[in-house]
Design an enzyme around this catalytic site. Structure first.
Site, PDB file in Angstrom:
ATOM      1  N   HIS A  14      -2.124  -5.492   1.310  1.00 40.92           N
ATOM      2  CA  HIS A  14      -3.409  -6.142   1.055  1.00 40.92           C
ATOM      3  C   HIS A  14      -3.120  -7.484   0.405  1.00 40.92           C
ATOM      4  CE1 HIS A  14      -7.392  -6.964  -0.707  1.00 40.92           C
ATOM      5  NE2 HIS A  14      -6.710  -7.290  -1.792  1.00 40.92           N
ATOM      6  N   LYS A  56       0.821  -1.212   0.000  1.00 39.78           N
ATOM      7  CA  LYS A  56       0.000   0.000   0.000  1.00 39.78           C
ATOM      8  C   LYS A  56       0.862   1.273   0.000  1.00 39.78           C
ATOM      9  CE  LYS A  56      -3.993  -2.151   2.250  1.00 39.78           C
ATOM     10  NZ  LYS A  56      -4.925  -2.108   3.403  1.00 39.78           N
TER      11      LYS A  56
END
Length: 837
Positions: A322, A209
């Site tokens: 993620h 991220k």
């Protein structure tokens, strides 16, 4: 007793697999104390669980105890004395706590129950985990199993090599590690083919991220991922727009933090990774999620301090990474983020890959300083070097090769570079070799290569003060074929599988020949006599081992083959390996002689040393073929197998068939080759032709007339003309006895007429043979007169009229067949006829 009753009321007792399955089918959060039969459940947590039930009073919260010894699912938990508490959310594992830590148990149960309500009531994603301890055990077991499998394969390979060594024809074979395919091919001439249905690998998608990218953690995260044995198939930098982020996380759009998440994901670049593991990738989705750890950073730091989120995350929103939660989600996310990525298939499934060949040139300036380094990089990139040659180009050759670039600004510089020293020409093979090679060497312009592909060969090894790059690569399949033909013209060579390998390993060697890209144009099983064997090894005559070599080559059946390929002569010699098998095992361990040779005599295979030698010996062993200048083989008959057929008939029709049918080497040349041509070949043949003719004449002089009288007239006449060359086989002998001679008569008559014109030249070329033929003619006439019918008398007259033509023809036939030294005995004649065929 009351305590026991209280325990049973608080915790449901699970004693078998059926009860376990029923428990996990219930909705809600279930806290299970897994215990061993010999020690029973953990009594220290009873008061805590009672307090939780009383304070929370939630029907979705339940407690149970499970005996690991009697439940199959808990097999891996058996024998562990440490208290273990498994927490399941509606049948899926969400947490594991080992040891009695009351505060942690209390906090975790409350948090997980709240999360379970969100999952059931709001559709929030449930975080499913795998027990970290069991995952570690499974990884260790998998590694142990892989090590065991490798050891098993190694032992099997050693056993197979031992099997080769114990075979009488194999001799001392290197015990180096070889692949299963190599052993199977050498031992049995087979390889297992790939499956036809492709099976895609299991893959997963990971996003690093924006917070982790901004903090400079990308390289550290990638290093951690690789340390855990994951393979990174591809990476890509991408900054999501808010619309893309909203679409990517649409399953969370009902959550309160959704808009904050969207804004955060669009705030900067992310790093996309596609991961797999092992040959199949099985289980990679769950394994990666375990490595990432819980989404909540505080929980991750407490429960999985070694996880990536615990190490690199900031908070629940900025948790660094993620990861897809299922195979279906991974497929959807990959299609969204990397629509052009193709998932690799499991090795051994799907159709075999399309292997291409391409030409690579390393130009003189780079070759002089960087040859070894560049070759190593080429091999590390997965290219197989099939052909290799050092070439010094002339200016005309360089201009011919680059004629399509004539008129371009750098043409003169290019020609100057290409002729400044030796060029290394390589024939490379790989799946999609042409495109792969062009990507590997980089853009044509050096400045562009340095800017766009700094790791390419053209960028790394550029030549100062010039715009000529250091390597060349074909740009299409057609161009590759044309350019390979320029540097590696198609050739033909002679290959022999010797008696020590022909019996046991013939099929395996043929398979290796085909794998190396050779086309087998002709092949025959031949039992060489000493005369033919000596023709193969003229260069070794007089050496200490010569007689032993000839004895070995004439000791049994050999297989002789005509092989065609680019650079066939050198290619076959490379595949054979060095003459001495011991030296070959050290310096060319994959070669045939290294694998199958015993010593310098029994070294499995033989090959020609140069194209000229190959042409001469092919035409000697295969007299019915012609090697054309381009290396192609032209067969003078429709089928090789026709040589062994017998055509029986009478009259003119039978004679014509007999002329077309190559009953023997000498007969074929006698019937088809004019006397003038014979004289030319005799002169061009030089010393070998003269020597053969002389030897033939001497043997004719020694032949007893009485022995000739016992044979059919036609056969003896041909022996007289051909200097004892075994041109007549069994079929011709039968045809002669039955009077089937019109074709031979016509051929002899034609040769007689031409012989009148060429007689002076022929007399100079083969005087000994002519005299011998003249001496033998009366005996042949007497024998022929014993035959009945006017036809036999005509034969005798024609035979008497053509001694000079017969002498010239004899020299040519002897040279072409390589059998001028044959003995006249009938048994040996038959052996030589079989050899010629």
């Amino acid at each position: 007793m009351p305590a026991k009753k209280e325990q049973i009321q608080l915790q449901k007792e699970i004693l078998n697999q059926e009860m376990w399955d029923e428990l996990l089918s219930l909705e809600g959060l279930t806290v299970i104390d897994v215990y061993q039969k010999w020690c029973g459940p953990c009594a220290a947590v009873l008061s805590l669980f009672k307090r939780l039930r009383n304070e929370i009073g939630d029907d979705l919260l339940r407690f149970a105890v499970a005996e690991a010894d009697s439940i199959e699912t808990l097999e891996r938990y058996r024998g562990k004395c440490e208290p273990c508490f498994l927490r399941y959310g509606s049948g899926q594992l969400v947490n594991v706590v080992r040891g009695v830590n009351a505060p942690a148990l209390l906090k975790n149960v409350e948090r997980e129950l709240k999360q379970e309500h969100k999952v059931l009531e709001e559709g929030v994603e449930r975080v499913v985990i795998k027990d970290p301890l069991l995952a570690a055990f499974e990884a260790e077991e998998q590694q142990a199993a892989q090590a065991e499998e490798l050891e098993k394969k190694r032992l099997e390979e050693e056993a197979r090599i031992k099997e080769i060594k114990e075979l009488g024809d194999a001799g001392e074979v290197s015990v180096r590690p070889v692949s299963q395919g190599t052993v199977d091919t050498l031992m049995h001439g087979r390889q297992d083919g790939p499956q036809t249905e492709p099976v895609p690998k299991e893959v997963t998608v990971v996003l690093i991220k924006p917070d982790a990218v901004a903090n400079g953690h990308v390289d550290s995260i990638i290093a951690k991922i690789e340390e855990h044995g994951f393979e990174i198939l591809t990476t890509e930098d991408k900054t999501l727009t808010e619309d893309e982020a909203r679409e990517f996380y649409k399953q969370h759009e009902e959550e309160e933090h959704f808009e904050v998440l969207v804004t955060f994901m669009a705030s900067g670049p992310s790093k996309i990774l596609v991961l797999t593991r092992g040959d199949t990738g099985e289980g990679v989705v769950s394994e990666v999620r375990n490595l990432l750890g819980p989404k909540d950073i505080e929980v991750a730091k407490e429960e999985a301090p070694d996880s990536l989120r615990a190490q690199f995350g900031t908070d629940k929103k900025m948790n660094a990474m993620h990861g897809a939660d299922s195979k279906e989600t991974a497929a959807r996310e990959m299609a969204f983020l990397l629509p052009n990525f193709s998932v690799p298939i499991v090795p051994g499934t799907g159709p075999p890959p399309t292997i291409e060949k391409t030409l690579a040139l390393i130009r003189p300036s780079a070759l002089k300083d960087h040859k070894d380094e560049m070759l190593q990089k080429i091999q590390e990139a997965g290219f197989e070097v099939c052909l290799q040659k050092m070439v010094q180009l002339t200016e005309d050759q360089a201009k011919e090769f680059y004629k399509e670039q004539e008129g371009t600004p750098h043409f003169e510089d290019l020609i100057r570079e290409m002729t400044s020293g030796e060029v290394l020409a390589l024939g490379l093979a790989k799946e999609s070799a042409i495109q792969s090679w062009r990507e590997f060497i980089g853009p044509t312009t050096i400045d562009e290569a340095k800017e766009k592909a700094p790791d390419s060969l053209r960028a790394q090894y550029s030549i100062p003060d010039t715009q000529v790059n250091v390597v060349h690569g074909s740009d299409s399949v057609d161009t590759a074929e044309k350019e390979l033909g320029f540097f590696f013209p198609k050739q033909t060579t002679l290959a022999v599988i010797k008696p020590d390998a022909a019996g046991e390993h013939k099929e395996a060697i043929i398979e290796k020949i085909k794998e190396a890209g050779f086309n087998i144009s002709l092949q025959r099983d031949v039992e060489l006599n000493k005369e033919l064997a000596s023709k193969l090894y003229l260069e070794h005559e007089g050496k200490e081992f010569y007689e032993n070599l000839i004895d070995h080559m004439s000791s049994g059946l050999s297989m002789v083959m005509v092989l065609s390929r680019e650079d066939a002569v050198d290619g076959w010699r490379t595949l054979m390996g060095p003459t001495d098998p011991d030296y070959a095992r050290e310096h060319a361990p994959e070669s045939l002689r290294a694998l199958l040779g015993k010593d310098v005599l029994q070294n499995a295979v033989h090959g020609s040393s140069n194209p000229e030698e190959a042409k001469t010996r092919i035409e000697r062993l295969f007299p019915d073929v012609e090697v054309l200048p381009g290396g192609e083989v032209k067969d003078s008959v429709a089928s090789i197998s026709m040589e062994q057929s017998q055509v029986k008939g009478e009259g003119e029709e039978g004679g014509e068939e007999q002329t077309e049918q190559p009953a023997g080497e000498g007969e074929e040349q006698q019937a088809e080759q004019p006397a003038a041509e014979s004289g030319e070949q005799q002169a061009e043949g030089g010393e070998p032709a003269t020597e053969t003719a002389t030897e033939g004449g001497e043997q004719q002089a020694e032949q007893p007339p009485a022995e000739g009288g016992e044979k059919p007239a036609e056969e003896e006449t041909q022996q007289t003309q051909e200097g004892e060359t075994p041109a007549a086989d069994e079929a011709q002998a039968e045809q002669t006895q039955e009077g089937e001679t019109p074709a031979a008569d016509e051929a002899q008559a034609e040769q007689t007429q031409e012989g009148e014109e060429q007689k002076p030249a022929e007399e100079e070329a083969a005087p000994a043979t002519e005299e011998t033929a003249a001496e033998q003619a009366p005996a042949a006439e007497e024998t022929q007169q014993t035959q009945e019918g006017e036809e036999k008398k005509e034969e005798t007259e024609q035979t008497q009229d053509a001694p000079a033509a017969g002498g010239g023809e004899e020299a040519v036939a002897t040279e072409g067949g390589g059998e001028g030294d044959a003995k006249p005995e009938g048994g040996e004649e038959k052996t030589e006829e079989q050899t010629a065929s």
